[in-house]
Design an enzyme around this catalytic site. Structure first.
Site, mmCIF file in Angstrom:
data_model
loop_
_atom_site.group_PDB
_atom_site.id
_atom_site.type_symbol
_atom_site.label_atom_id
_atom_site.label_comp_id
_atom_site.label_asym_id
_atom_site.label_seq_id
_atom_site.Cartn_x
_atom_site.Cartn_y
_atom_site.Cartn_z
ATOM 1 N N ASP A 107 -1.974 -0.140 3.876
ATOM 2 C CA ASP A 107 -2.092 -1.587 3.696
ATOM 3 C C ASP A 107 -3.195 -2.137 4.591
ATOM 4 O O ASP A 107 -3.543 -1.522 5.606
ATOM 5 C CB ASP A 107 -0.773 -2.286 4.075
ATOM 6 C CG ASP A 107 0.371 -1.870 3.155
ATOM 7 O OD1 ASP A 107 0.092 -1.423 2.032
ATOM 8 O OD2 ASP A 107 1.528 -1.999 3.588
HETATM 9 N N1 URA Z 1 4.093 2.076 4.052
HETATM 10 C C1 URA Z 1 3.773 0.773 4.116
HETATM 11 O O1 URA Z 1 4.625 -0.100 3.998
HETATM 12 N N2 URA Z 1 2.475 0.459 4.324
HETATM 13 C C2 URA Z 1 1.504 1.378 4.502
HETATM 14 O O2 URA Z 1 0.351 1.013 4.708
HETATM 15 C C3 URA Z 1 1.867 2.728 4.431
HETATM 16 C C4 URA Z 1 3.173 3.060 4.204
#
Ligand code: URA
Length: 280
Positions: A107
Site C-alpha cells: 500500500d
Molecule cells: N497488507 C496490507 O494491508 N497492506 C500492505 O501493503 C501489505 C499487506
C-alpha cells in the site's frame, strides 16, 4: 519511465572505462551506433533497439535487473502513476531503462521490502497463489492484541468480503499500555516499536490510553490490504506497517526507507533455489 540511456553511461555501466575515458574513445571514432560513427558521447541510446559497436565488438547491455528496495511511505507500487511518485521513480535511469516492475504491491502508506525486477517468470512464481510464498510484516496495531487473536489468525479469519484467510502466524513483540512506554522481551523490539509510533501520521493517531502492540505476522497469500483487513476482522487497527521478508529475501537493515540496492549473488541464488524447490 525512460527507455533510453546516455551512450557514455551505458558503456560506463558495463565497465568500458571512466566517463572521460569513454568520451575519448568516442572522439577517436571507436564507437558506432546503428552503423554510424558516434560523435556525441551524451547521445541517447535505447539498449533494446540500438546496436552499439565498440572497436568492432557489438555491445550487449545487461538484460536483467533485480532490486531490493526499502519502500518508503508515500510512493505507489506501480510503474507509472498520474498523481503519485512510483517505486520505479526511486531507481537510477540505467536500471529503469530495463523496464523493471514491482513484484506485487505494498500500500502507499506501507514501508519495507519490495523486490523490483524485469524477470516476469520469477515474479509470476513468487506471486502465484499456489506457491504460498510467506510474507512477514511488522506492524504497530492499536487495540489489545492477545492470545485470542493469535489463535484466530492461526485458524484463519473472515475478512469483510467473507474470504477466510489461510493460517497465519502472529506474535506480539512489544506492547504499550497507553502510558507512552513500550515493553517487550527484547530491547530491539521496544526500540522498533517506539520508532514506529513516531511514524504514525497525525490523522491516524491512536486514542490516548489505547493499548498499542508491535507485532509480527507471517501470511502465505496476498489479498488486497490483507494485514489491515485481518486486524480489522478482530476489531484492531493497523497504524503502521512494514514488510520485513518475502520468501528467502530479508529487508536489509542498512537500507533506509527510499534506499535500494541490487540483489547479491547469494540472494539471487536463494530465490532461484526457492523457486526450484517449488514451495507449495
Ligand atoms: N497488507 C496490507 O494491508 N497492506 C500492505 O501493503 C501489505 C499487506
Amino acid at each position: 519511465m525512460k527507455a533510453t540511456i546516455r551512450l557514455d553511461k551505458m558503456l560506463g555501466n558495463l565497465g568500458y572505462g571512466t566517463r572521460s575515458g569513454i568520451k575519448q574513445l568516442i572522439k577517436q571514432g571507436a564507437v558506432t551506433v546503428n552503423g554510424k560513427l558516434a560523435k556525441d558521447h551524451g547521445m541517447q541510446i535505447n539498449p533494446n533497439l540500438d546496436e552499439v559497436v565498440l572497436d568492432g565488438e557489438t555491445i550487449q547491455y545487461r538484460d536483467s535487473v533485480y532490486v531490493l528496495l526499502h519502500k518508503p511511505a508515500g510512493v505507489v507500487s506501480a510503474t507509472e502513476d498520474h498523481r503519485d511518485r512510483t517505486v520505479i521513480d526511486l531507481l537510477d535511469e540505467d536500471l529503469t531503462v530495463l523496464s523493471p516492475f514491482p513484484v506485487g504491491r505494498l500500500d502507499k502508506d506501507t514501508e519495507g521490502l519490495l523486490l523490483i525486477t524485469n524477470d516476469g517468470k520469477l515474479s509470476h512464481e513468487l506471486l502465484s497463489p499456489r506457491k504460498h510464498v510467506p510474507k512477514t510484516y511488522r506492524s504497530l496495531v492499536a487495540g489489545a492484541v492477545g492470545q485470542a487473536d493469535i489463535e484466530a489468525f492461526s485458524q484463519g479469519v473472515k475478512l469483510d468480503d467473507d474470504y477466510v484467510t489461510m493460517p497465519a502466524q502472529l506474535s506480539v513483540l512489544a506492547t504499550s499500555k497507553g502510558d507512552g512506554a513500550a515493553s517487550g522481551d527484547i530491547e530491539e523490539n521496544t526500540d522498533e516499536m517506539m520508532a514506529a509510533i513516531k511514524l504514525v501520521p497525525q490523522s491516524a493517531a491512536p486514542e490516548p490510553n489505547e493499548p498499542l502492540n508491535w507485532i509480527e505476522l507471517t501470511i502465505h497469500e496476498g489479498k488486497f490490504h490483507q494485514v489491515k483487513r485481518m486486524f480489522e476482522s478482530v476489531g484492531k487497527k493497523v497504524l503502521y506497517l512494514r514488510r520485513v521478508s518475502m520468501g528467502p529475501l530479508r529487508l536489509d537493515a542498512n537500507l533506509a526507507p527510499g534506499e535500494w540496492r541490487e540483489l547479491t549473488e547469494e540472494e539471487l541464488e536463494s530465490l532461484r533455489n526457492y523457486r526450484k524447490d517449488g514451495k507449495e
